[in-house]
Design a protein around this motif. Structure first.
Motif, PDB file in Angstrom:
ATOM      1  N   ASP A 162      13.780  35.843  27.473  1.00 47.89           N
ATOM      2  CA  ASP A 162      14.497  35.350  26.296  1.00 47.89           C
ATOM      3  C   ASP A 162      14.257  33.843  26.224  1.00 47.89           C
ATOM      4  O   ASP A 162      14.257  33.168  27.253  1.00 47.89           O
ATOM      5  N   PRO A 163      14.076  33.300  24.999  1.00 52.27           N
ATOM      6  CA  PRO A 163      13.774  31.862  24.922  1.00 52.27           C
ATOM      7  C   PRO A 163      14.907  30.980  25.438  1.00 52.27           C
ATOM      8  O   PRO A 163      14.673  29.799  25.728  1.00 52.27           O
ATOM      9  N   LEU A 164      16.112  31.529  25.577  1.00 57.77           N
ATOM     10  CA  LEU A 164      17.226  30.684  26.006  1.00 57.77           C
ATOM     11  C   LEU A 164      17.542  30.798  27.503  1.00 57.77           C
ATOM     12  O   LEU A 164      18.543  30.251  27.966  1.00 57.77           O
ATOM     13  N   LYS A 486      22.104  27.859  24.738  1.00 58.99           N
ATOM     14  CA  LYS A 486      22.882  28.438  23.635  1.00 58.99           C
ATOM     15  C   LYS A 486      22.107  28.281  22.324  1.00 58.99           C
ATOM     16  O   LYS A 486      21.455  27.250  22.112  1.00 58.99           O
ATOM     17  N   PRO A 487      22.258  29.263  21.430  1.00 53.32           N
ATOM     18  CA  PRO A 487      21.556  29.153  20.138  1.00 53.32           C
ATOM     19  C   PRO A 487      22.334  28.260  19.177  1.00 53.32           C
ATOM     20  O   PRO A 487      22.643  28.641  18.055  1.00 53.32           O
ATOM     21  N   GLU A 488      22.679  27.074  19.660  1.00 55.83           N
ATOM     22  CA  GLU A 488      23.585  26.216  18.890  1.00 55.83           C
ATOM     23  C   GLU A 488      22.972  24.855  18.622  1.00 55.83           C
ATOM     24  O   GLU A 488      21.969  24.495  19.216  1.00 55.83           O
ATOM     25  N   LYS A 489      23.667  24.102  17.769  1.00 55.51           N
ATOM     26  CA  LYS A 489      23.239  22.729  17.507  1.00 55.51           C
ATOM     27  C   LYS A 489      23.339  21.930  18.807  1.00 55.51           C
ATOM     28  O   LYS A 489      24.313  22.061  19.545  1.00 55.51           O
ATOM     29  N   GLY A 490      22.330  21.132  19.051  1.00 53.41           N
ATOM     30  CA  GLY A 490      22.328  20.342  20.290  1.00 53.41           C
ATOM     31  C   GLY A 490      21.561  21.040  21.387  1.00 53.41           C
ATOM     32  O   GLY A 490      21.289  20.456  22.434  1.00 53.41           O
ATOM     33  N   ASP A 491      21.218  22.287  21.170  1.00 52.96           N
ATOM     34  CA  ASP A 491      20.422  23.003  22.159  1.00 52.96           C
ATOM     35  C   ASP A 491      19.236  23.629  21.432  1.00 52.96           C
ATOM     36  O   ASP A 491      18.237  22.957  21.161  1.00 52.96           O
ATOM     37  N   TRP A 492      19.358  24.878  21.008  1.00 49.24           N
ATOM     38  CA  TRP A 492      18.253  25.529  20.276  1.00 49.24           C
ATOM     39  C   TRP A 492      18.051  24.890  18.903  1.00 49.24           C
ATOM     40  O   TRP A 492      16.935  24.720  18.426  1.00 49.24           O
ATOM     41  N   SER A 573      14.060  32.407  13.995  1.00 54.51           N
ATOM     42  CA  SER A 573      15.495  32.217  14.236  1.00 54.51           C
ATOM     43  C   SER A 573      15.858  33.019  15.476  1.00 54.51           C
ATOM     44  O   SER A 573      15.150  33.981  15.821  1.00 54.51           O
ATOM     45  N   TYR A 574      16.926  32.608  16.140  1.00 52.22           N
ATOM     46  CA  TYR A 574      17.237  33.276  17.410  1.00 52.22           C
ATOM     47  C   TYR A 574      17.468  34.772  17.213  1.00 52.22           C
ATOM     48  O   TYR A 574      17.107  35.587  18.069  1.00 52.22           O
ATOM     49  N   SER A 575      18.036  35.128  16.066  1.00 50.95           N
ATOM     50  CA  SER A 575      18.310  36.555  15.846  1.00 50.95           C
ATOM     51  C   SER A 575      17.025  37.364  15.651  1.00 50.95           C
ATOM     52  O   SER A 575      17.055  38.578  15.621  1.00 50.95           O
ATOM     53  N   ASP A 576      15.873  36.702  15.530  1.00 55.81           N
ATOM     54  CA  ASP A 576      14.597  37.424  15.454  1.00 55.81           C
ATOM     55  C   ASP A 576      14.134  37.932  16.818  1.00 55.81           C
ATOM     56  O   ASP A 576      13.214  38.734  16.897  1.00 55.81           O
ATOM     57  N   THR A 577      14.695  37.398  17.884  1.00 55.61           N
ATOM     58  CA  THR A 577      14.169  37.765  19.212  1.00 55.61           C
ATOM     59  C   THR A 577      14.566  39.207  19.541  1.00 55.61           C
ATOM     60  O   THR A 577      15.669  39.645  19.192  1.00 55.61           O
ATOM     61  N   PRO A 578      13.699  39.920  20.228  1.00 54.28           N
ATOM     62  CA  PRO A 578      14.033  41.309  20.559  1.00 54.28           C
ATOM     63  C   PRO A 578      15.141  41.405  21.598  1.00 54.28           C
ATOM     64  O   PRO A 578      15.770  42.437  21.756  1.00 54.28           O
ATOM     65  N   THR A 579      15.380  40.300  22.314  1.00 57.70           N
ATOM     66  CA  THR A 579      16.334  40.329  23.423  1.00 57.70           C
ATOM     67  C   THR A 579      17.740  39.883  23.027  1.00 57.70           C
ATOM     68  O   THR A 579      18.675  40.068  23.801  1.00 57.70           O
ATOM     69  N   HIS A 580      17.908  39.302  21.818  1.00 57.49           N
ATOM     70  CA  HIS A 580      19.199  38.647  21.561  1.00 57.49           C
ATOM     71  C   HIS A 580      20.424  39.566  21.660  1.00 57.49           C
ATOM     72  O   HIS A 580      21.484  39.105  22.058  1.00 57.49           O
ATOM     73  N   ILE A 634       9.095  47.129  27.035  1.00 54.96           N
ATOM     74  CA  ILE A 634       7.901  46.311  27.297  1.00 54.96           C
ATOM     75  C   ILE A 634       7.627  45.340  26.164  1.00 54.96           C
ATOM     76  O   ILE A 634       6.686  44.541  26.232  1.00 54.96           O
ATOM     77  N   TYR A 635       8.455  45.385  25.107  1.00 54.00           N
ATOM     78  CA  TYR A 635       8.172  44.556  23.918  1.00 54.00           C
ATOM     79  C   TYR A 635       8.828  43.180  24.056  1.00 54.00           C
ATOM     80  O   TYR A 635       9.755  42.827  23.345  1.00 54.00           O
ATOM     81  N   VAL A 636       8.297  42.421  25.000  1.00 54.50           N
ATOM     82  CA  VAL A 636       8.787  41.073  25.287  1.00 54.50           C
ATOM     83  C   VAL A 636       7.856  40.083  24.593  1.00 54.50           C
ATOM     84  O   VAL A 636       6.637  40.253  24.613  1.00 54.50           O
ATOM     85  N   GLY A 637       8.419  39.058  23.957  1.00 56.37           N
ATOM     86  CA  GLY A 637       7.598  37.996  23.356  1.00 56.37           C
ATOM     87  C   GLY A 637       6.642  38.542  22.316  1.00 56.37           C
ATOM     88  O   GLY A 637       7.015  39.358  21.470  1.00 56.37           O
TER      89      GLY A 637
END
Ligand code: BGC
Length: 809
Positions: A162-164, A486-492, A573-580, A634-637
Motif C-alpha cells: 500500500d502506498p501509505l 495517512k491519506p490526509e493533508k500534510g501527508d498524502w 486518489s487513495y481510494s483508487d488503490t486496490p488495498t485501501h 496478486i493484484y498489487v500495484g
C-alpha cells in the motif's frame, strides 16, 4: 549401606577427585575443534545466552572496552552482540542496523559520527541499476567492517503493498522481481566486506500499525508470487548470512513460529544455509521460535533466556533444537571478521562514500514532468521556496536512520539564489526551527510535517518572479517505523498552505513567463494528480541522503541527466488503490509512542509446563489492525492498475530524461536458464543519458486469472552519447513466467502464447515478441507451507460483454 556399597562410593569419589579437571587447553575451541564438540561442551546456560544475544552493544561503550559480564539486564537497546564464551574460544560478534548505511550509537573520539547517510532504498531501486545498488552497499558494508560490525540488519525488502505503508522508503518496490534483484545486489555488496547481510522482515510484514501482532491473511498464491518471491531471489542469488523473521502472523501463526516457512520452505526449498534471527525483542514465545528454526532471538533479555532454559528443563523445547540453533550460530561466528581477527580502524573512506551517495542519489531521482523547464542553465538565478529547500529531509525515521556529520541542502548547492526569498526561509529556520525543542521529535511513529510550511508575502514572490529566472518549490515529507501514513493533508495530500504556495508562485512566475519546478523530497508516494498541471516540472528526489542537495543541483542544472524510474505506481486518489479497504489508513494507535510497552503487555507466560499466549480475545479484533485480509491477492500495484485499466498519475517504471531513446526489436533466444533477450537501445536525442529498459510478460489466460503483465527482466544502459547505441542482454527464467497453483502445490508454466514486451514503463510498451509453450509444464513441486490458506473473497479479473476487464469476486 553395605560395606560393598560404601567401597563403591569411596572409589567413585576418589575417581572424581583424582580425574584432572579439563583445562582451557583441553576444552574444544571454536575454529579448531568441530562445531559439534564445542556445542557439546557448552552448558545449557551458555547456549541460552548465545541464542538470545546481548545488548546494547554499540549504544554506550566501544566494543574494545566492553565488559560483557554486566550485560544481563532487560533493556531494549539497539545494536547487539552475539557470544561470548571465553573458555570455548567464542568471541563476541556485533550486529547493527544498516538498511541504508551503518547505524552507530557512539561518536568517534574526535566527536564525529564518521558514517555516511546514503539515499534510502526506495531511491536506490529507482535507479534500476543493480551494479549501483551493489556499489552503495559495498560502501556502507565497508563502514560496518571498519567499525567492527560483523553483520548489518539490512536490506529490508518487504513489498510496498500500500502506498501509505510507513516504511516504504526503507523497502524497494511494489514488484517482487525488482525487490529481489535489488536486495540480491545489496547483499552481495555488503558481504563483499565479509560483513553479513540480513534480509528482513520475513515475511508479509506490510503495515506498521500493530505490526507486532497483526495477522496477515492471504492466499498461498499471493504469498508465493508476490511476498516470498523477492526473498527467494535474494536467497538464491546472493545467499545472505541471515534472515530476520517479522513480528506479524501469517494466516494465524507468527511467522517466527512457522517451521513450515523457515525450515521446510526457506532451508528446504531454497537451500538457505545462514541463520534466522527474530525481529527486535522477538515477540512470540522464544522456545517455540527456536523450535521453529530461529537461531537467534534478537536481542536477548533475561525473560527470553529464562524461558529457553525452563523449556529445555521441562521438555517443551528439545535439547536437539537448541543445539541446532547453537551450532548454526557458531558457524556464523566462525565466518565473521571478528573471529578472523580483522583489525578494524574506524577510518572508512568517507570522501569516496560521499561521492557514491551523491552519484546514487542523482541516478535515482525520477523526472515526472518536464514542460521545457529543465535542465536550467548552470548559472541560473533560482528562487527556492519551501522549508525543505533549506532543510533537507535526508532519510526516514526509525531503526535504519543513519547519523551523518553534515547534510548538503539544495540551498547549499544551487549556484545563484534569490537572496530575499532565501532570507525569508533561513530566518524562519534560524529563529523558529533551530530553537524548537528536540524532544518533540519522534524516533518511531507517524512523522507529521515537522514544521509548518511558510507562506511568503505577495510582494516577495512577485519581486522574486521579476528578479530570478526560475522558481523551485520543494515539498517535504517524512515517515517512519512504527506507524503508517495517512491519506490526509500534510501527508498524502498537500496542506492548504502548500497549495496556496504553489498557486502564488505559479501565478507570479507564469505572469513573467518563467518556469516553476517542484522537487518532491518525500519518503513515499504523494498525491500529484490535483496539482501537477499547475507547474512546469516535477523532480522526485525521495529522501536522498547527506549529499542530497548536490545531487538535486546536479540534475536540475543538467550536470546529470535523470535516469530514475518509478519502483511504485503514483496513483490518482487513495481510494483508487486496490488495498485501501484492507489497510489501516484511518486507525490511530492508542499507544503510538509506547510501542514497546504495548509489546510487553503481549508477553506470553509459561506455568506448569504449559504456555499461555497473551492475546486479545478474537471477538475484540479490529479489522486492519488485529488482522488484515489481502483481498487484492496478486493484484498489487501495477498488476492491479494495468489489469483493470485504471488511470494513474504516473505508472510503474515511468521516468523522463533530457534525451530520447529508441528501442530495437527484441531478439529472443532459449538458453539453459530460460530465455535471453537482446535489444538495442539508441540515444536519439541531443544529451548524453541512460535508459532503463523493462521487459514484461503477459501469460495465457487461466481460470485462476492472470495479471495483464508482469515484470520479468530489466536492464540499464551505460551513459550513451547522442546517437550512440548499446545492445542490452536481459535474462529471465521459466519460473519468472510461471504461476503458483495452490491446489497442485506447484509452479506451473501454462501451455499457450506468452507475449513478451520491451517497455519504457508499464504503460509505455515499445515492441513485443512471443513464446509459445506447447504443453503445460510443472516446473517445481513445493512444500505445502502456510496452511490453512485464508478463506478470502479475493479480486479476480472478469471480462464483461463489452470486452472490458473488470473485478469479479
Ligand atoms: C525493526 C528492525 C530493526 C530492529 C533493530 C525493529 O524494530 O523492525 O528492522 O532491525 O528493530 O533496530
Amino acid at each position: 549401606m553395605t560395606e560393598k556399597t560404601l567401597l563403591a562410593v569411596i572409589a567413585l569419589c576418589l575417581t572424581v577427585l583424582l580425574t584432572p579437571r579439563p583445562q582451557a587447553q583441553d576444552l574444544p575451541q571454536l575454529g579448531t575443534s568441530p562445531v559439534k564438540d564445542v556445542v557439546a561442551a557448552m552448558t545449557l546456560e551458555e547456549k541460552a545466552r548465545l541464542v538470545i544475544g546481548y545488548l546494547p552493544a554499540l549504544r554506550k561503550v566501544d566494543r574494545r572496552t566492553m565488559d560483557f559480564s554486566v550485560l544481563d539486564f532487560d533493556y531494549p537497546g539497539l545494536g547487539f552482540a552475539i557470544g561470548k564464551v571465553d573458555r570455548l574460544g567464542i568471541p563476541a560478534t556485533i550486529v547493527s542496523d544498516g538498511s541504508y548505511g551503518l547505524k552507530k550509537y557512539i561518536k568517534n573520539p574526535d566527536g564525529k559520527w564518521g558514517t555516511t547517510a546514503f539515499p534510502v532504498p526506495i531511491l536506490v531501486s529507482s535507479t534500476w541499476d543493480t551494479e549501483l545498488a551493489n556499489t552503495v552497499a559495498t560502501a556502507y558494508g565497508n563502514e560496518g567492517k571498519e567499525y567492527g560490525v560483523d553483520a548489518l540488519l539490512g536490506p529490508a525488502m518487504n513489498i510496498q503493498r500500500d502506498p501509505l505503508l510507513g516504511r516504504n522508503f526503507e523497502y524497494y518496490s511494489e514488484d517482487p522481481l525488482l525487490s529481489g534483484k535489488m536486495a540480491a545486489a545489496t547483499v552481495r555488496g555488503i558481504q563483499s566486506n565479509n560483513v553479513g547481510a540480513v534480509i528482513k522482515h520475513f515475511v508479509v510484514n506490510n503495515q506498521e500499525t500493530n505490526r507486532i501482532a497483526n495477522d496477515t491473511r492471504l492466499t498461498t498464491r499471493a504469498l508465493r508470487e508476490i511476498y516470498l518471491r523477492g526473498f527467494e531471489i535474494a536467497v538464491e542469488e546472493a545467499q545472505p548470512w541471515m534472515i530476520m523473521t517479522s513480528y506479524n502472523k501469517v494466516n494465524g501463526t507468527y511467522t517466527s513460529e512457522r517451521r513450515d516457512l523457515l525450515v521446510d520452505l526457506v532451508r528446504g526449498e531454497w537451500g538457505f544455509d545462514g541463520i534466522f534471527i527474530t525481529d527486535f525483542n522477538g515477540d512470540g514465545w522464544s522456545p517455540w521460535q527456536v523450535a521453529a528454526g530461529n537461531d537467534l532471538i534478537m536481542p536477548g533479555t533475561t525473560y527470553h533466556r529464562q524461558n529457553i532454559i525452563d523449556a529445555v528443563n521441562d521438555g517443551s523445547l528439545k535439547q536437539s533444537e537448541l543445539d541446532t540453533a547453537t551450532a548454526n550460530l557458531l558457524r556464523y561466528i566462525v565466518k565473521t571478521n571478528e573471529f578472523k581477527g580483522y583489525d578494524y580502524r574506524r577510518d572508512p573512506d568517507l570522501e569516496s562514500h560521499a561521492q557514491t551517495a551523491r552519484k546514487a542519489a542523482a541516478e535515482g531521482f525520477v523526472l515526472l514532468k518536464n514542460d521545457n523547464a529543465l535542465p536550467v542553465p548552470p548559472q541560473v538565478k533560482s528562487a527556492l521556496f519551501g522549508i525543505s529547500s533549506y532543510k533537507l529531509n535526508v532519510s526516514g525515521v526509525g531503526s535504519g536512520n543513519v547519523r551523518s556529520d553534515y547534510v548538503v541542502n539544495l540551498s547549499d548547492a544551487m549556484p545563484d539564489l534569490d537572496g530575499q526569498v532565501s532570507g525569508f526561509y533561513t530566518s524562519y529556520i534560524n529563529d523558529v526551527i533551530q530553537g524548537a525543542p528536540k524532544s518533540d521529535r519522534k524516533f518511531f511513529g507517524n512523522v507529521p510535517l515537522e514544521f509548518v510550511e511558510q507562506l511568503p508575502g505577495d510582494q516577495l514572490v512577485e519581486t522574486a518572479a521579476t528578479e530570478s529566472d526560475v522558481a523551485i518549490v520543494t515539498i517535504g515529507r517524512n515517515a517512519g517505523e512504527g506507524a503508517d501514513r495517512k491519506p490526509e493533508k500534510g501527508d498524502w495530500l498537500l496542506t492548504d498552505t502548500e497549495t496556496r504556495l504553489l498557486q502564488k508562485v505559479t501565478d507570479a512566475f507564469h505572469a513573467e513567463n518563467k518556469k516553476v519546478v517542484v522537487v518532491l523530497n518525500v519518503d513515499g508516494v504523494v498525491e500529484t494528480a490535483s496539482w501537477k498541471n499547475m507547474v512546469d516540472g516535477i523532480l522526485l528526489a525521495w529522501l536522498p541522503g547527506q549529499e542530497g542537495g548536490k545531487a538535486m543541483a546536479d540534475v536540475l542544472t543538467g550536470k546529470v541527466n535523470p535516469s530514475g524510474k518509478l519502483p511504485i505506481t503514483f496513483h490518482n486518489s487513495y481510494s483508487d488503490t486496490p488495498t485501501h479497504p484492507n489497510f489501516p489508513h484511518d486507525y490511530v494507535h492508542p499507544h503510538d509512542k509506547k510501542i514497546f510497552d504495548y509489546a510487553a503487555t503481549m508477553r506470553d507466560t509459561h506455568e506448569n509446563g504449559k504456555t499461555k499466549r497473551r492475546e486479545k480475545p478474537v471477538s475484540e479484533w479490529v479489522k486492519n489492525v488485529d488482522y488484515t485480509n489481502y483481498e487484492e491477492d496478486i493484484y498489487v500495484g501495477y498488476r492491479y492498475y494495468d489489469t483493470f485499466d485504471k488511470p494513474v498519475s504516473y505508472p510503474f517504471g515511468f521516468g523522463l530524461s533530457y534525451t530520447t531513446f529508441k528501442y530495437g526489436k527484441p531478439r529472443l533466444t532459449e538458453i539453459d536458464e530460460g530465455y535471453r533477450v537482446d535489444i538495442e537501445v539508441a540515444n536519439t536525442g541531443s544529451a548524453a543519458g541512460k535508459e532503463v529498459l523493462q521487459f514484461y510478460a503477459s501469460s495465457p489466460a487461466t481460470p485462476a486469472g492472470q495479471p495483464a503483465h508482469e515484470l520479468v527482466a530489466f536492464a540499464k544502459t551505460r551513459l550513451l552519447e547522442p546517437g550512440e547505441k548499446q545492445s542490452l542482454k536481459l535474462v529471465f527464467t521459466k519460473k519468472d513466467l510461471a504461476r503458483y497453483d495452490s491446489a497442485r502445490v506447484a509452479w506451473i508454466l501454462d501451455a499457450g502464447q506468452y507475449i513478451l514486451a520491451s517497455a519504457s514503463s508499464s504503460r509505455d510498451i515499445r515492441a513485443s515478441t512471443t513464446i509459445v509453450v506447447t504443453k503445460e509444464q510443472v516446473l517445481e513441486s513445493t512444500t505445502n507451507s502456510v496452511q490453512p490458506e485464508a478463506a478470502l473473497n479475493v479480486i479476480k479479473p472478469c471480462v464483461d460483454p463489452a470486452g472490458q476487464t473488470t473485478v469479479c469476486s
